[in-house]
Design a protein around this motif. Structure first.
Motif, PDB file in Angstrom:
ATOM      1  N   LEU A   1       0.777  -1.247  -0.070  1.00 17.49           N
ATOM      2  CA  LEU A   1      -0.002   0.119   0.180  1.00 17.49           C
ATOM      3  C   LEU A   1       0.731   1.167   0.028  1.00 17.49           C
ATOM      4  CD1 LEU A   1      -3.086   1.178   0.185  1.00 17.49           C
ATOM      5  CD2 LEU A   1      -2.569   1.098   2.643  1.00 17.49           C
ATOM      6  N   PHE A   2       0.756   2.152  -1.087  1.00 10.09           N
ATOM      7  CA  PHE A   2       1.489   3.299  -1.121  1.00 10.09           C
ATOM      8  C   PHE A   2       0.665   4.588  -0.888  1.00 10.09           C
ATOM      9  CE2 PHE A   2       3.051   0.116  -4.350  1.00 10.09           C
ATOM     10  CZ  PHE A   2       4.367   0.240  -4.117  1.00 10.09           C
ATOM     11  N   ARG A   3       1.284   5.728  -0.230  1.00 11.09           N
ATOM     12  CA  ARG A   3       0.589   6.730  -0.019  1.00 11.09           C
ATOM     13  C   ARG A   3       1.409   7.868  -0.622  1.00 11.09           C
ATOM     14  NH1 ARG A   3       1.433  11.038   2.661  1.00 11.09           N
ATOM     15  NH2 ARG A   3       3.302  10.162   3.566  1.00 11.09           N
ATOM     16  N   GLN A   4       0.636   8.851  -1.139  1.00 13.78           N
ATOM     17  CA  GLN A   4       1.305   9.762  -1.986  1.00 13.78           C
ATOM     18  C   GLN A   4       0.349  11.129  -1.583  1.00 13.78           C
ATOM     19  OE1 GLN A   4       3.919  10.141  -4.144  1.00 13.78           O
ATOM     20  NE2 GLN A   4       3.672  12.203  -4.552  1.00 13.78           N
ATOM     21  N   ALA A   5       1.239  12.172  -1.089  1.00 14.62           N
ATOM     22  CA  ALA A   5       0.664  13.402  -0.571  1.00 14.62           C
ATOM     23  C   ALA A   5       0.664  14.308  -1.967  1.00 14.62           C
ATOM     24  CB  ALA A   5       1.590  14.177   0.480  1.00 14.62           C
ATOM     25  N   LEU A   6      -0.275  14.795  -2.227  1.00 17.84           N
ATOM     26  CA  LEU A   6      -0.338  15.621  -3.496  1.00 17.84           C
ATOM     27  C   LEU A   6       0.114  17.307  -3.099  1.00 17.84           C
ATOM     28  CD1 LEU A   6      -3.973  14.478  -4.753  1.00 17.84           C
ATOM     29  CD2 LEU A   6      -1.678  13.590  -5.331  1.00 17.84           C
ATOM     30  N   MET A   7      -0.105  17.507  -1.980  1.00 15.46           N
ATOM     31  CA  MET A   7       0.204  18.919  -1.694  1.00 15.46           C
ATOM     32  C   MET A   7       0.596  19.088  -0.387  1.00 15.46           C
ATOM     33  SD  MET A   7      -3.647  20.320  -1.617  1.00 15.46           S
ATOM     34  CE  MET A   7      -3.808  19.167  -2.915  1.00 15.46           C
ATOM     35  N   PRO A   8       1.543  20.235   0.038  1.00 15.77           N
ATOM     36  CA  PRO A   8       2.202  20.154   1.472  1.00 15.77           C
ATOM     37  C   PRO A   8       1.154  20.619   2.299  1.00 15.77           C
ATOM     38  CG  PRO A   8       3.067  21.859   0.046  1.00 15.77           C
ATOM     39  CD  PRO A   8       2.263  21.084  -0.735  1.00 15.77           C
ATOM     40  N   PRO A   9       1.301  20.376   3.875  1.00 21.27           N
ATOM     41  CA  PRO A   9       0.339  20.736   4.784  1.00 21.27           C
ATOM     42  C   PRO A   9      -0.492  21.907   4.299  1.00 21.27           C
ATOM     43  CG  PRO A   9       2.160  19.471   5.861  1.00 21.27           C
ATOM     44  CD  PRO A   9       2.613  19.843   4.386  1.00 21.27           C
ATOM     45  N   GLN A  10       0.524  23.130   4.397  1.00 21.77           N
ATOM     46  CA  GLN A  10      -0.126  24.386   4.433  1.00 21.77           C
ATOM     47  C   GLN A  10      -1.004  24.810   3.301  1.00 21.77           C
ATOM     48  OE1 GLN A  10       2.997  23.403   4.128  1.00 21.77           O
ATOM     49  NE2 GLN A  10       4.244  24.486   2.787  1.00 21.77           N
ATOM     50  N   LYS A  11      -1.069  23.891   2.022  1.00 21.06           N
ATOM     51  CA  LYS A  11      -1.839  23.942   0.959  1.00 21.06           C
ATOM     52  C   LYS A  11      -3.134  23.025   0.793  1.00 21.06           C
ATOM     53  CE  LYS A  11       1.767  25.882  -1.880  1.00 21.06           C
ATOM     54  NZ  LYS A  11       2.649  25.920  -3.256  1.00 21.06           N
ATOM     55  N   ARG A  12      -3.339  22.153   1.793  1.00 20.98           N
ATOM     56  CA  ARG A  12      -4.332  21.472   1.898  1.00 20.98           C
ATOM     57  C   ARG A  12      -5.887  22.115   1.816  1.00 20.98           C
ATOM     58  NH1 ARG A  12      -2.012  17.781   6.756  1.00 20.98           N
ATOM     59  NH2 ARG A  12      -0.551  16.751   5.447  1.00 20.98           N
ATOM     60  N   PRO A  13      -6.748  21.710   1.224  1.00 21.12           N
ATOM     61  CA  PRO A  13      -8.275  21.855   0.794  1.00 21.12           C
ATOM     62  C   PRO A  13      -8.593  21.680   2.395  1.00 21.12           C
ATOM     63  CG  PRO A  13      -7.799  20.205  -0.176  1.00 21.12           C
ATOM     64  CD  PRO A  13      -6.681  20.573   0.208  1.00 21.12           C
ATOM     65  N   PRO A  14      -9.725  22.360   2.720  1.00 18.84           N
ATOM     66  CA  PRO A  14     -10.742  21.903   3.844  1.00 18.84           C
ATOM     67  C   PRO A  14     -11.320  20.569   3.693  1.00 18.84           C
ATOM     68  CG  PRO A  14     -11.877  23.599   2.726  1.00 18.84           C
ATOM     69  CD  PRO A  14     -10.336  23.648   2.045  1.00 18.84           C
TER      70      PRO A  14
END
Length: 402
Positions: free
Chosen positions: A97-110
């Protein structure tokens, strides 16, 4: 229930763009192997701004670190197994199982119903003799839906439930994507597991239903669980459970068979696993007959003056380190096979000079190519003593970027 296909396609495309490791865009059919792009897996060294960086000053904390780390860019839960069926025939399997973050924490949508900042990919592989089969799944999630390592142990225990299409809960441990599930029972303390994953129907049915039990301790790789990947010092947080005893059933091409054997679970997370100059890796996890375990790898690039970066960790049956580090490691390809229109090294010599250990490692069969959206070679190997050619172990080999 899977989310609509337009979101599946978006997840696949996004994952591929972030890794820069795909060929053509995916279709509704299983993707065919494509020649890798020139930058290979170098995308694992890009797009790091705003993400937390792996650091030797950060100590591993359990059970928290069995769970996801959404502030880091990439992460995986990676199981390989060397098994035998009831006829004594060797069989290999993989579940990842792979996890990939699409954006850094400060740019996350609600965290609204369709907002996404994490993409998940899972691979299933089974090999026996010349047969090799694979399946793949994708999902998406928002990090607010996951149980991060900052949550308390009490919070973990109170909310052991599957939320969302894919995710991981640290305690009681549970990793899933759709109905593929890898989990520990309550109070198992990451020491026993069940794994169930199937794909296809009738004669095309493949998968497994397994029970796993730890017979030794967790092993931390590198300094304080931080494993450097270049001479510049960037790397990953990395630990393994290499002492798994496995039994259960495996279904291959619609036929089920009882199996038993050994497993190796890798846990790794980072925000910059490779530099832009590193194009891939050759990664070994070996079970030696004398009870010792050996993890070794060659990263192509990242060493002195543009040479390869090498690392090995040899430890005994109690998990105590006998050798760790890059200085005495010599990894040399001895033979290649033409696989999926690529030249793949399928026979290796591994020398650990300080441990007086010389090994020949060879694939049981060259047909172990994973024709997944991010393609790579992954298969079971036999380990021999170089001077005598006696078989002294088994293991798994993963090769990327070819």
């Amino acid at each position: 229930m899977s989310f609509p296909r337009r979101f599946q396609t978006l997840a696949v495309l996004t994952f591929c763009l972030m890794l820069t490791a795909c060929g053509d865009a995916p279709s509704n059919e299983s993707p065919q192997p494509q020649p890798p792009p020139q930058d290979g897996f170098a995308g694992l060294g890009a797009h790091t701004e705003g993400f937390v960086q792996a650091d030797a000053s950060v100590s591993l904390v359990f059970p928290d670190d069995h769970g996801p780390h959404p502030n880091y860019r990439i992460e995986w839960w990676y199981l390989t197994a060397n098994l035998e069926d009831s006829q004594g025939e060797p069989l290999g399997l993989q579940w990842t199982l792979f996890r990939q973050a699409l954006m850094p924490p400060q740019k996350r949508p609600p965290p609204e119903p369709w907002s996404t900042d994490q993409v998940w990919m899972a691979h299933l592989g089974i090999s026996q003799h010349a047969t090799h089969v694979a399946a793949e799944r994708f999902a998406r999630s928002h990090s607010a839906q996951q149980y991060s390592q900052q949550r308390s142990q009490q919070r973990f225990q109170q909310q052991d439930q599957q939320q969302g299409q894919a995710g991981v809960v640290a305690a009681p441990f549970h990793a899933w994507i759709d109905d593929w599930s890898f989990r520990s029972p309550p109070d198992a303390n990451f020491e026993s597991f069940t794994l169930r994953a199937y794909s296809g129907e009738a004669d095309a049915r493949i998968g497994y239903d397994l029970t796993l039990r730890a017979e030794g301790p967790l092993v931390w790789h590198g300094e304080n669980g931080f494993n450097a990947k270049t001479i510049q010092g960037q790397g990953s947080h990395y630990y393994s459970q290499p002492f798994l005893r496995i039994e259960g059933s495996v279904t291959l091409n619609g036929e089920s068979r009882a199996v038993q054997g050994s497993g190796w679970l890798d846990r790794e997370w980072s925000s910059q696993l490779l530099t832009a100059e590193q194009t891939g890796w050759d990664w070994f996890s070996l079970h030696l007959n004398d009870g010792r375990k050996l993890m070794a790898y060659r990263l192509r690039g990242g060493g002195e003056n543009g040479t390869d970066y090498r690392f090995a960790h040899l430890f005994n049956a109690d998990g105590q380190t006998e050798l760790i580090g890059p200085d005495s490691v010599v990894l040399t390809p001895l033979a290649t096979e033409r696989v999926a229109e690529r030249d793949i090294p399928t026979r290796w010599q591994l020398t650990l000079q300080d441990a007086n250990l010389e090994l020949i490692i060879e694939a049981r069969h060259p047909n172990r190519w994973m024709p997944t959206t991010v393609p790579y070679w992954e298969g079971d190997v036999v380990v021999r003593n170089t001077p005598t050619q006696e078989q002294i172990g088994v293991g798994y080999l993963e090769m990327t970027g070819y």
